[in-house]
Design an enzyme around this catalytic site. Structure first.
Site, PDB file in Angstrom:
ATOM      1  N   ARG A 108     -47.813 -15.321 -41.022  1.00 44.69           N
ATOM      2  CA  ARG A 108     -49.016 -14.573 -40.681  1.00 44.69           C
ATOM      3  C   ARG A 108     -49.779 -15.355 -39.621  1.00 44.69           C
ATOM      4  NH1 ARG A 108     -50.858 -10.254 -42.826  1.00 44.69           N
ATOM      5  NH2 ARG A 108     -48.895 -10.230 -43.937  1.00 44.69           N
ATOM      6  N   ASP A 117     -51.474  -5.236 -26.529  1.00 43.28           N
ATOM      7  CA  ASP A 117     -51.421  -5.786 -27.883  1.00 43.28           C
ATOM      8  C   ASP A 117     -50.130  -5.272 -28.518  1.00 43.28           C
ATOM      9  OD1 ASP A 117     -51.621  -6.322 -30.565  1.00 43.28           O
ATOM     10  OD2 ASP A 117     -53.723  -5.718 -30.743  1.00 43.28           O
ATOM     11  N   LYS A 127     -45.370  -9.123 -38.178  1.00 37.37           N
ATOM     12  CA  LYS A 127     -45.004  -7.711 -38.389  1.00 37.37           C
ATOM     13  C   LYS A 127     -43.501  -7.547 -38.101  1.00 37.37           C
ATOM     14  CE  LYS A 127     -49.786  -6.393 -37.894  1.00 37.37           C
ATOM     15  NZ  LYS A 127     -50.845  -5.715 -37.140  1.00 37.37           N
ATOM     16  N   THR A 163     -49.280 -10.351 -33.184  1.00 34.51           N
ATOM     17  CA  THR A 163     -49.183 -11.081 -34.436  1.00 34.51           C
ATOM     18  C   THR A 163     -47.753 -11.602 -34.497  1.00 34.51           C
ATOM     19  OG1 THR A 163     -48.446  -9.104 -35.599  1.00 34.51           O
ATOM     20  CG2 THR A 163     -50.814  -9.565 -35.649  1.00 34.51           C
ATOM     21  N   TYR A 187     -55.216 -32.874 -38.540  1.00 33.17           N
ATOM     22  CA  TYR A 187     -56.226 -32.288 -37.654  1.00 33.17           C
ATOM     23  C   TYR A 187     -55.785 -32.455 -36.212  1.00 33.17           C
ATOM     24  CZ  TYR A 187     -60.526 -30.089 -38.947  1.00 33.17           C
ATOM     25  OH  TYR A 187     -61.440 -29.148 -39.298  1.00 33.17           O
ATOM     26  N   GLU A 218     -57.417 -30.815 -33.099  1.00 33.05           N
ATOM     27  CA  GLU A 218     -58.222 -30.063 -32.127  1.00 33.05           C
ATOM     28  C   GLU A 218     -57.767 -30.414 -30.715  1.00 33.05           C
ATOM     29  OE1 GLU A 218     -62.141 -31.250 -33.289  1.00 33.05           O
ATOM     30  OE2 GLU A 218     -62.420 -29.466 -34.517  1.00 33.05           O
TER      31      GLU A 218
HETATM   32  C1  LIG Z   1     -52.085  -5.864 -37.041  1.00 31.12           C
HETATM   33  C2  LIG Z   1     -52.684  -5.719 -35.716  1.00 31.12           C
HETATM   34  C3  LIG Z   1     -53.540  -6.704 -35.170  1.00 31.12           C
HETATM   35  C4  LIG Z   1     -54.054  -7.931 -35.828  1.00 31.12           C
HETATM   36  O1  LIG Z   1     -54.023  -8.106 -37.123  1.00 31.12           O
HETATM   37  P1  LIG Z   1     -54.587  -9.359 -37.921  1.00 31.12           P
HETATM   38  O2  LIG Z   1     -54.721  -8.776 -39.272  1.00 31.12           O
HETATM   39  O3  LIG Z   1     -55.888  -9.768 -37.321  1.00 31.12           O
HETATM   40  O4  LIG Z   1     -53.567 -10.429 -37.819  1.00 31.12           O
HETATM   41  C5  LIG Z   1     -53.964  -6.536 -33.879  1.00 31.12           C
HETATM   42  N1  LIG Z   1     -53.580  -5.472 -33.172  1.00 31.12           N
HETATM   43  C6  LIG Z   1     -52.784  -4.521 -33.648  1.00 31.12           C
HETATM   44  C7  LIG Z   1     -52.389  -3.385 -32.772  1.00 31.12           C
HETATM   45  C8  LIG Z   1     -52.320  -4.593 -34.942  1.00 31.12           C
HETATM   46  O5  LIG Z   1     -51.535  -3.623 -35.430  1.00 31.12           O
END
Ligand SMILES: *Cc1c(COP(=O)(O)O)cnc(C)c1O
Length: 559
Positions: free
Chosen positions: A380, A345, A374, A371, A199, A201
């Protein structure tokens, strides 16, 4: 050539003789035992196996009374193939066929002179690269993917069965889901590690619990590596996923009811950018922008006019299904004129950014969210990068604002992933993902399929299957799935179909590139896609493609 050598007391005499005999041929490192006193064979086998696993030694040689204990111990390590050999012939075949890299010998069964002959033959014999032996060695490696979870086979057979099924699916299908990738074994080791027991935090150096020194070190590695990799002032590596990373930025900067200008979901945006069914759409006033109806790409002048009119608190760019390069410099100009926060993002393109295959938003944006699973190919999870002036607000938005204890095992896996991207290999990978995508896209386009925006600059492209063949994205994805090719249905700009049916499919090349596929394989896969879609109701085409796709997949092992 470097040889790591070790033995227990039962193999001590033979080991001493071998060290002397091999000294002229190679750089021999003797890891012990240094005396005849009784000791544990496991300790020496482990040291030698680790030296080979790390690549610090080209070969290992291990001796105990029978050779059995050391070979069992050494074979528990990845990248180690230990062979117990009593004859010169066995040593030669162990090298040629099995690619053995650790030789195990019996101190009781072979003479020092003959042992030296066996060892000389072992290190002098090259691995046979012919197809059938390469195939069998690949199966040995593939079995390792399963053996990582083999403890579960006994402890929890039901969960183990799901892992067997996922492993089989990854090995035999062609995965073109643009948001997916294959993690490295190193990432999975960190993700499955004891760091999950703690843990923590708070943040490194400022935790609410005692005993956080090890996880502090792991999280500090992840933070500093993220900053170095992307050239950012500050990183928060705690968000559990990409949506949480976006939530953290909203919580750090604006109030409920404030306006966010973001790309609408049906045009390539993400749920967490303001969909009415998502927290973002419920809490904030979302104004969507769109791509140009004709070109299907972003119209920056139109976006500027809209931003000046709407006066949002945040202008959010980045997408889940946008096949073109985004001009972040131009977006910065718009944000400066409109006086709003620039948030990018980069969840989909983070790996391309890290590898220099897409321009980086980091120099321009106030916040960059992502993320890590990807194109980046890590565990993940989520990540936020920001300018120094936002660091405090961001960190308190994540904790205590919205999350409790961070997943330090996943954070360690993020650190592993960031380090992997600092090497040259991954830069080449990012370029190859884009090249592969261009080739597959062209193959499908040349078969007459309309591609959204006419092509791709990144890791994905969108096929307008409705406009080309009158079939829905849902039907297309189902037919391809039956043919062993996995894509997802996707809306295309100004889609007339519902989001459940859609007019398009989204196709991505991050996963196939991770397996080592290149342009020739992309042409094959693109051709199969067109074959299946041309004959959407023909099961025999699906069956033929499935056979061929499986054969191709098996040639390119998943890490
Ligand atoms: C995949 C994605 C996310 C976030 O995905 P999570 O499933 O919450 O991890 C956020 N923004 C974009 C543009 C994405 O393609």
């Amino acid at each position: 050539m470097k040889i790591a050598v070790g033995s227990d007391h039962g193999g001590f005499e033979l080991k001493q003789a071998l060290v002397a005999a091999l000294a002229a041929k190679a750089k021999v490192e003797d890891f012990g035992s240094k005396t005849r006193e009784a000791c544990d064979y496991t300790d020496y086998a482990q040291t030698v196996a680790l030296a080979v696993a790390k690549g610090e030694a080209d070969f290992g040689i291990l001796v105990c009374t029978t050779g059995i204990g050391v070979s069992m111990a050494a074979n528990r390590f990845q990248n180690v193939r230990a062979a117990l050999c009593q004859t010169v012939d066995a040593a030669v075949v162990a090298r040629q066929h099995n690619g053995a890299n650790v030789l195990c010998l019996s101190g009781a069964a072979v003479s020092p002179e003959y042992a030296a002959e066996i060892a000389s033959a072992f290190i002098a014999t090259p691995v046979d690269m012919s197809e059938r032996h390469a195939r069998r060695r690949m199966k040995l490696e593939r079995a390792m993917r399963l053996s990582d979870a083999s403890g579960l086979a006994k402890d929890d057979p039901e969960v183990f069965a799901t892992i067997v099924a996922q492993t089989e699916q990854e090995d035999t299908e062609i995965n073109l889901i643009a948001s997916e990738n294959f993690s490295s074994r190193a990432c999975r080791e960190a993700a499955g590690s004891v760091l999950m027991n703690k843990y923590a935090e708070g943040y490194p150096g400022k935790r609410w619990y005692s005993g956080c020194l090890p996880v502090d070190a792991a999280e500090e590695l992840a933070r500093t590596r993220a900053c170095r990799l992307f050239g950012a002032d500050h990183a928060n590596v705690q968000p559990h996923c990409g949506s949480a990373a976006n939530m953290a930025v909203y919580f750090a900067t604006i109030k409920p009811g404030d306006t966010i200008l973001s790309l609408s979901l049906d045009q390539g945006g993400h749920l967490s950018h303001g969909s009415p069914v998502n927290f973002s759409g419920k809490i904030y006033n979302i104004v969507p922008y769109t791509v140009d109806r004709e070109t299907e790409v972003l119209d920056y002048d139109a976006l500027e006019r809209q931003a000046l009119e709407v006066k949002p608190k945040i202008l959010l760019t980045g997408a889940s299904a946008y096949p073109r390069i985004i001009d972040f410099k131009r977006i910065r100009e718009i944000c400066d004129k409109a006086g709003c926060i620039m948030m990018v993002d980069m969840a989909h393109i983070a790996g391309l950014v890290a590898g220099g295959a897409h321009p980086s938003p980091v120099p321009y944006a106030d916040f960059v969210t992502s993320t890590t699973h990807k194109t980046l190919g890590g565990p993940r999870g989520g990540l936020v990068l920001c300018k120094e002036k936002w660091a405090k607000a961001l960190d308190s938005a994540v904790f205590p604002g919205m999350q409790g204890g961070p997943l330090e095992n996943i954070i360690a896996a993020k650190a592993v992933c960031f380090r992997e991207w600092m090497g040259e290999e991954r830069k080449g990978y990012a370029q190859q993902v884009v090249k592969n995508c261009a080739v597959m896209c062209k193959t499908v386009k040349d078969r007459g399929y309309r591609i959204v925006s006419g092509g791709t600059d990144n890791h994905l492209f969108l096929v307008d299957v409705k406009g080309t063949k009158g079939i829905t994205g849902k039907e297309a994805a189902a037919a391809l799935d039956a043919a062993g090719i996995v894509v997802n249905k996707n809306t295309i700009p100004y889609d007339a179909e519902s989001p459940f049916r859609t007019s398009g499919i989204r196709v991505g090349t991050a996963s196939v590139t991770t397996r080592g596929m290149k342009e020739p394989e992309m042409i094959k896969i693109g051709t199969w896609i067109a074959d299946v879609l041309d004959n959407i109701a023909d099961v025999s085409v699906q069956e033929r493609v499935k056979r061929e796709a499986k054969a191709l997949a098996l040639q390119f092992p998943v890490p």
